[in-house]
Design a protein around this motif. Sequence first.
Motif, PDB file in Angstrom:
ATOM      1  N   LYS A 157      -2.325 -19.160 -61.222  1.00  0.00           N
ATOM      2  CA  LYS A 157      -2.067 -18.911 -62.512  1.00  0.00           C
ATOM      3  C   LYS A 157      -0.698 -17.743 -62.719  1.00  0.00           C
ATOM      4  O   LYS A 157      -0.261 -16.794 -61.938  1.00  0.00           O
ATOM      5  CB  LYS A 157      -3.242 -17.767 -63.266  1.00  0.00           C
ATOM      6  CG  LYS A 157      -2.050 -18.035 -65.107  1.00  0.00           C
ATOM      7  CD  LYS A 157      -3.978 -17.523 -65.396  1.00  0.00           C
ATOM      8  CE  LYS A 157      -3.695 -17.543 -67.053  1.00  0.00           C
ATOM      9  NZ  LYS A 157      -5.191 -17.347 -68.065  1.00  0.00           N
ATOM     10  N   LYS A 158       0.427 -18.742 -62.763  1.00  0.00           N
ATOM     11  CA  LYS A 158       1.503 -17.441 -63.417  1.00  0.00           C
ATOM     12  C   LYS A 158       2.217 -17.924 -64.851  1.00  0.00           C
ATOM     13  O   LYS A 158       2.523 -18.686 -65.371  1.00  0.00           O
ATOM     14  CB  LYS A 158       2.445 -18.191 -62.184  1.00  0.00           C
ATOM     15  CG  LYS A 158       4.187 -17.837 -62.313  1.00  0.00           C
ATOM     16  CD  LYS A 158       4.991 -18.389 -60.903  1.00  0.00           C
ATOM     17  CE  LYS A 158       6.004 -17.378 -60.870  1.00  0.00           C
ATOM     18  NZ  LYS A 158       6.775 -17.731 -60.059  1.00  0.00           N
ATOM     19  N   ASP A 159       2.749 -16.722 -65.682  1.00  0.00           N
ATOM     20  CA  ASP A 159       3.454 -16.969 -66.445  1.00  0.00           C
ATOM     21  C   ASP A 159       2.362 -17.726 -67.954  1.00  0.00           C
ATOM     22  O   ASP A 159       3.078 -18.809 -68.367  1.00  0.00           O
ATOM     23  CB  ASP A 159       5.197 -17.600 -66.421  1.00  0.00           C
ATOM     24  CG  ASP A 159       5.392 -17.069 -65.906  1.00  0.00           C
ATOM     25  OD1 ASP A 159       5.487 -16.130 -65.926  1.00  0.00           O
ATOM     26  OD2 ASP A 159       6.540 -18.413 -65.075  1.00  0.00           O
ATOM     27  N   GLY A 160       0.686 -17.630 -67.215  1.00  0.00           N
ATOM     28  CA  GLY A 160       0.161 -17.572 -68.745  1.00  0.00           C
ATOM     29  C   GLY A 160      -0.735 -19.657 -68.064  1.00  0.00           C
ATOM     30  O   GLY A 160      -0.962 -20.064 -68.846  1.00  0.00           O
ATOM     31  N   VAL A 161       0.046 -19.938 -66.621  1.00  0.00           N
ATOM     32  CA  VAL A 161      -0.004 -21.136 -66.502  1.00  0.00           C
ATOM     33  C   VAL A 161      -0.771 -21.386 -65.001  1.00  0.00           C
ATOM     34  O   VAL A 161      -0.256 -21.379 -64.360  1.00  0.00           O
ATOM     35  CB  VAL A 161       0.871 -22.431 -66.882  1.00  0.00           C
ATOM     36  CG1 VAL A 161       0.608 -23.609 -66.539  1.00  0.00           C
ATOM     37  CG2 VAL A 161       1.479 -22.291 -68.065  1.00  0.00           C
ATOM     38  N   SER A 162      -1.429 -22.146 -65.171  1.00  0.00           N
ATOM     39  CA  SER A 162      -2.352 -22.632 -63.622  1.00  0.00           C
ATOM     40  C   SER A 162      -2.386 -24.076 -63.721  1.00  0.00           C
ATOM     41  O   SER A 162      -2.440 -24.898 -64.240  1.00  0.00           O
ATOM     42  CB  SER A 162      -3.669 -21.985 -63.762  1.00  0.00           C
ATOM     43  OG  SER A 162      -4.333 -22.417 -64.369  1.00  0.00           O
ATOM     44  N   PHE A 163      -2.424 -25.001 -62.651  1.00  0.00           N
ATOM     45  CA  PHE A 163      -2.424 -26.207 -62.164  1.00  0.00           C
ATOM     46  C   PHE A 163      -3.622 -26.224 -61.274  1.00  0.00           C
ATOM     47  O   PHE A 163      -3.764 -25.424 -60.099  1.00  0.00           O
ATOM     48  CB  PHE A 163      -0.497 -27.067 -61.923  1.00  0.00           C
ATOM     49  CG  PHE A 163      -0.416 -26.323 -63.158  1.00  0.00           C
ATOM     50  CD1 PHE A 163       0.198 -27.459 -64.187  1.00  0.00           C
ATOM     51  CD2 PHE A 163       1.016 -25.633 -62.673  1.00  0.00           C
ATOM     52  CE1 PHE A 163       1.664 -27.437 -64.415  1.00  0.00           C
ATOM     53  CE2 PHE A 163       1.465 -25.246 -63.450  1.00  0.00           C
ATOM     54  CZ  PHE A 163       2.719 -26.347 -64.287  1.00  0.00           C
ATOM     55  N   TRP A 164      -3.740 -28.054 -61.575  1.00  0.00           N
ATOM     56  CA  TRP A 164      -4.991 -28.458 -59.995  1.00  0.00           C
ATOM     57  C   TRP A 164      -4.397 -29.919 -59.831  1.00  0.00           C
ATOM     58  O   TRP A 164      -3.813 -30.571 -60.750  1.00  0.00           O
ATOM     59  CB  TRP A 164      -6.313 -28.469 -60.141  1.00  0.00           C
ATOM     60  CG  TRP A 164      -6.572 -29.019 -61.359  1.00  0.00           C
ATOM     61  CD1 TRP A 164      -6.644 -28.167 -62.481  1.00  0.00           C
ATOM     62  CD2 TRP A 164      -7.436 -29.933 -61.625  1.00  0.00           C
ATOM     63  NE1 TRP A 164      -7.586 -28.849 -63.984  1.00  0.00           N
ATOM     64  CE2 TRP A 164      -7.478 -30.269 -63.033  1.00  0.00           C
ATOM     65  CE3 TRP A 164      -7.673 -31.203 -60.952  1.00  0.00           C
ATOM     66  CZ2 TRP A 164      -8.361 -31.115 -63.029  1.00  0.00           C
ATOM     67  CZ3 TRP A 164      -7.625 -32.169 -61.688  1.00  0.00           C
ATOM     68  CH2 TRP A 164      -8.127 -32.685 -62.536  1.00  0.00           C
ATOM     69  N   ASN A 165      -4.218 -30.005 -59.202  1.00  0.00           N
ATOM     70  CA  ASN A 165      -4.476 -31.665 -58.635  1.00  0.00           C
ATOM     71  C   ASN A 165      -4.998 -32.075 -57.514  1.00  0.00           C
ATOM     72  O   ASN A 165      -6.070 -31.096 -56.976  1.00  0.00           O
ATOM     73  CB  ASN A 165      -2.971 -31.833 -58.634  1.00  0.00           C
ATOM     74  CG  ASN A 165      -3.025 -31.835 -57.202  1.00  0.00           C
ATOM     75  OD1 ASN A 165      -2.507 -31.010 -56.609  1.00  0.00           O
ATOM     76  ND2 ASN A 165      -2.195 -32.686 -56.861  1.00  0.00           N
ATOM     77  N   LEU A 166      -5.722 -33.351 -57.762  1.00  0.00           N
ATOM     78  CA  LEU A 166      -6.130 -34.548 -56.886  1.00  0.00           C
ATOM     79  C   LEU A 166      -5.403 -35.358 -56.717  1.00  0.00           C
ATOM     80  O   LEU A 166      -4.729 -35.963 -57.195  1.00  0.00           O
ATOM     81  CB  LEU A 166      -7.672 -34.601 -57.826  1.00  0.00           C
ATOM     82  CG  LEU A 166      -8.644 -35.378 -57.070  1.00  0.00           C
ATOM     83  CD1 LEU A 166      -9.089 -34.669 -55.980  1.00  0.00           C
ATOM     84  CD2 LEU A 166      -9.857 -35.367 -57.733  1.00  0.00           C
ATOM     85  N   GLU A 167      -5.583 -35.714 -54.589  1.00  0.00           N
ATOM     86  CA  GLU A 167      -5.085 -36.678 -55.244  1.00  0.00           C
ATOM     87  C   GLU A 167      -5.470 -37.756 -53.997  1.00  0.00           C
ATOM     88  O   GLU A 167      -6.290 -37.790 -53.316  1.00  0.00           O
ATOM     89  CB  GLU A 167      -3.321 -35.857 -53.620  1.00  0.00           C
ATOM     90  CG  GLU A 167      -2.640 -35.415 -54.672  1.00  0.00           C
ATOM     91  CD  GLU A 167      -1.437 -34.594 -53.607  1.00  0.00           C
ATOM     92  OE1 GLU A 167      -1.817 -35.509 -52.246  1.00  0.00           O
ATOM     93  OE2 GLU A 167      -0.584 -33.978 -53.972  1.00  0.00           O
ATOM     94  N   ALA A 168      -5.090 -38.824 -54.171  1.00  0.00           N
ATOM     95  CA  ALA A 168      -5.328 -40.061 -52.776  1.00  0.00           C
ATOM     96  C   ALA A 168      -4.162 -40.462 -52.219  1.00  0.00           C
ATOM     97  O   ALA A 168      -3.522 -41.935 -52.816  1.00  0.00           O
ATOM     98  CB  ALA A 168      -6.418 -40.913 -53.814  1.00  0.00           C
ATOM     99  N   ASN A 169      -3.757 -40.498 -51.099  1.00  0.00           N
ATOM    100  CA  ASN A 169      -3.087 -41.452 -50.621  1.00  0.00           C
ATOM    101  C   ASN A 169      -3.119 -42.314 -49.424  1.00  0.00           C
ATOM    102  O   ASN A 169      -4.232 -41.645 -48.769  1.00  0.00           O
ATOM    103  CB  ASN A 169      -1.740 -39.821 -50.310  1.00  0.00           C
ATOM    104  CG  ASN A 169      -1.824 -39.268 -51.419  1.00  0.00           C
ATOM    105  OD1 ASN A 169      -0.823 -39.810 -52.199  1.00  0.00           O
ATOM    106  ND2 ASN A 169      -1.447 -37.584 -50.851  1.00  0.00           N
ATOM    107  N   ALA A 170      -1.722 -42.695 -49.312  1.00  0.00           N
ATOM    108  CA  ALA A 170      -2.119 -43.570 -47.799  1.00  0.00           C
ATOM    109  C   ALA A 170      -0.259 -43.089 -47.462  1.00  0.00           C
ATOM    110  O   ALA A 170       0.267 -43.012 -47.639  1.00  0.00           O
ATOM    111  CB  ALA A 170      -1.451 -44.985 -48.229  1.00  0.00           C
TER     112      ALA A 170
END
Length: 153
Positions: free
Chosen positions: A65-78
Amino acid sequence: MKKLFIVMCMMLVSATSFAQKGEVSLGIHGNFMIDSPHNLGLGANIGYMLTSNIRGVGEFNYFLKKDGVSFWNLEANAEYLFKLSDEFTLYPLVGLDFLGESWDGGSDTRLGLNLGAGLEYAVTSNIHLKAEFNYKTQGNGWSMLKAGVVIPF
């Protein structure tokens, strides 16, 4: 752009086989969101050799969390692997990306594409160092850098 496409096609045609189909790898890495708010994060991935030079990778990343915002992501790559030497492997990647964003009072999730490239260095046959750049298409687009360790089995 056309020249880059032609070079990439030539590389695909001339690539040599070097990995064993069915090989599994596990990795951990640190992340840096290049675009604002420049969050730092941690991630983990699992890879599986689908063919001698195509690796499927599933990955989860969490950005602090920074400046009140947090992120997450889920990826499926080749990833298409090019063996440059015994130690170095270069790869372009393409995949799907599911992004979650949370801020004080709300949250949002978006599906998008993931494009990028990476370089892997084999310190030993059981320890590889990895650096990667990713561009995500959600919203106006955003970019991230990753650096970490991969352990092939």
